[in-house]
Write a protein that holds these residues in place. Structure first.
Motif, PDB file in Angstrom:
ATOM      1  N   SER A 165       0.808  -1.226   0.000  1.00 45.35           N
ATOM      2  CA  SER A 165       0.000   0.000   0.000  1.00 45.35           C
ATOM      3  C   SER A 165       0.837   1.271   0.000  1.00 45.35           C
ATOM      4  CB  SER A 165      -0.930   0.011   1.218  1.00 45.35           C
ATOM      5  OG  SER A 165      -0.172  -0.003   2.429  1.00 45.35           O
ATOM      6  N   ASP A 166       2.095   1.209   0.459  1.00 43.02           N
ATOM      7  CA  ASP A 166       2.897   2.423   0.589  1.00 43.02           C
ATOM      8  C   ASP A 166       4.264   2.340  -0.088  1.00 43.02           C
ATOM      9  OD1 ASP A 166       1.306   4.269   2.479  1.00 43.02           O
ATOM     10  OD2 ASP A 166       1.228   2.355   3.506  1.00 43.02           O
ATOM     11  N   GLN A 172      -0.772   8.251   1.563  1.00 42.26           N
ATOM     12  CA  GLN A 172      -0.156   7.075   0.956  1.00 42.26           C
ATOM     13  C   GLN A 172       1.295   7.357   0.639  1.00 42.26           C
ATOM     14  OE1 GLN A 172      -1.027   5.881  -3.221  1.00 42.26           O
ATOM     15  NE2 GLN A 172      -1.875   4.022  -2.332  1.00 42.26           N
ATOM     16  N   GLY A 173       2.151   6.367   0.904  1.00 44.23           N
ATOM     17  CA  GLY A 173       3.565   6.507   0.583  1.00 44.23           C
ATOM     18  C   GLY A 173       4.436   6.493   1.831  1.00 44.23           C
ATOM     19  N   ILE A 174       5.726   6.267   1.615  1.00 42.64           N
ATOM     20  CA  ILE A 174       6.663   6.195   2.736  1.00 42.64           C
ATOM     21  C   ILE A 174       6.738   7.533   3.456  1.00 42.64           C
ATOM     22  CG2 ILE A 174       9.026   5.657   3.407  1.00 42.64           C
ATOM     23  CD1 ILE A 174       9.283   4.078   0.786  1.00 42.64           C
ATOM     24  N   SER A 210       6.563  15.322  -1.851  1.00 42.75           N
ATOM     25  CA  SER A 210       5.223  15.268  -2.463  1.00 42.75           C
ATOM     26  C   SER A 210       4.288  14.363  -1.680  1.00 42.75           C
ATOM     27  CB  SER A 210       5.335  14.792  -3.913  1.00 42.75           C
ATOM     28  OG  SER A 210       5.780  13.448  -3.984  1.00 42.75           O
ATOM     29  N   GLU A 211       4.847  13.370  -0.977  1.00 43.63           N
ATOM     30  CA  GLU A 211       4.013  12.472  -0.181  1.00 43.63           C
ATOM     31  C   GLU A 211       3.686  13.059   1.186  1.00 43.63           C
ATOM     32  OE1 GLU A 211       5.613   8.234  -2.067  1.00 43.63           O
ATOM     33  OE2 GLU A 211       6.310   8.891  -0.091  1.00 43.63           O
ATOM     34  N   MET A 212       4.441  14.033   1.612  1.00 43.16           N
ATOM     35  CA  MET A 212       4.200  14.644   2.924  1.00 43.16           C
ATOM     36  C   MET A 212       3.181  15.776   2.865  1.00 43.16           C
ATOM     37  SD  MET A 212       7.954  14.731   4.747  1.00 43.16           S
ATOM     38  CE  MET A 212       8.645  13.223   5.448  1.00 43.16           C
TER      39      MET A 212
END
Length: 258
Positions: free
Chosen positions: A55-56, A201-203, A194-196
């Protein structure tokens, strides 16, 4: 050969020694913000090896690889065109140097406004930020190609495709590879940023969520994973680069011997 083997051993031993020191120094820690490494590793296994792998981790790596590859191809093609067409270079080179001066992370909020919180936004932000190091390196590398090779291209009336793949890329390959390595670092940074921002979703998103909810062990596990991804990505890139530029590396070794 012995020196090369020593460098490999040193590159492996240094991180291991640092991890062992971390494990030893943190073993008695009672701080909620700096848990023992054994606790962090337990959370690492629970989070990233099973629960959040598909999922991430997979989406993050997919966005990173796609964004970097698109940036590399676009950078090489645009760099070749701008380096070989003086009029276009005169028109766009000042703007390129202006745009590349913008911090890569600053592009993310702009793309969020234009595109929204989507995978397309994250990939686009990686491409836009990571294209400049490869583009500039390609331009500089092609402009530095020996003039006699350029004369050969003119005499034999080679088209742009033959010039690119048969003459310019081999000659400028080492400099382009250096630019691509910088692009990989930029792509990795922008992937996390960009994920923060506005996604779950994402590490990067999971690491930020752990920090905001005071789950220190999960936060450190995320940081450890990001470091591991960056480390392995750099090793993989070096392997591909050394394979692609084996002729160049061999020629440099021959020069040292002679």
């Amino acid at each position: 050969m012995k020196r090369h083997l020593f460098n490999i051993i040193l590159s492996i031993a240094t991180p291991l020694l640092l991890i062992l020191a971390w494990f030893k120094l943190s073993s008695q820690s009672t701080s909620p913000f700096f848990p023992p490494l054994r606790e962090i590793l337990a959370h690492f296994a629970d989070l990233w090896l099973f629960e959040h792998f598909a999922s991430d981790i997979v989406p993050s790596l997919r966005n990173l690889v796609l964004g970097f590859l698109l940036a590399a191809v676009l950078g090489v093609v645009l760099g070749f065109v701008l380096a070989t067409v003086p009029l276009l270079r005169a028109l766009f080179e000042p703007s390129l140097h202006l745009l590349r001066g913008i911090p890569p992370v600053a592009l993310v909020p702009i793309l969020i406004t234009l595109v929204g919180f989507t995978d397309q936004m994250r990939i686009s932000s990686i491409v836009i930020a990571a294209v400049f190091p490869t583009l500039i390196a390609t331009m500089d590398g092609i402009k530095a190609v020996d003039s006699s090779l350029k004369d050969v291209c003119t005499v034999y009336q080679l088209d742009r495709k033959d010039r690119l793949f048969s003459v310019y890329l081999p000659s400028a390959g080492p400099q382009i590879a250096a630019g691509m390595q910088v692009s990989l670092l930029v792509a990795f940074i922008v992937m996390i940023a960009s994920e923060m921002m506005g996604t779950a979703q994402g590490i990067g998103a999971m690491t930020l969520l752990a920090q905001q909810t005071f789950m220190a062990a999960d936060m450190w596990a995320g940081i450890l994973l990001l470091g591991l991804v960056g480390f392995l990505g750099n090793i993989l890139f070096d392997l591909v680069k050394n394979r692609a530029l084996a002729w160049y590396i061999g020629s440099k070794k021959m020069e040292k011997v002679s």
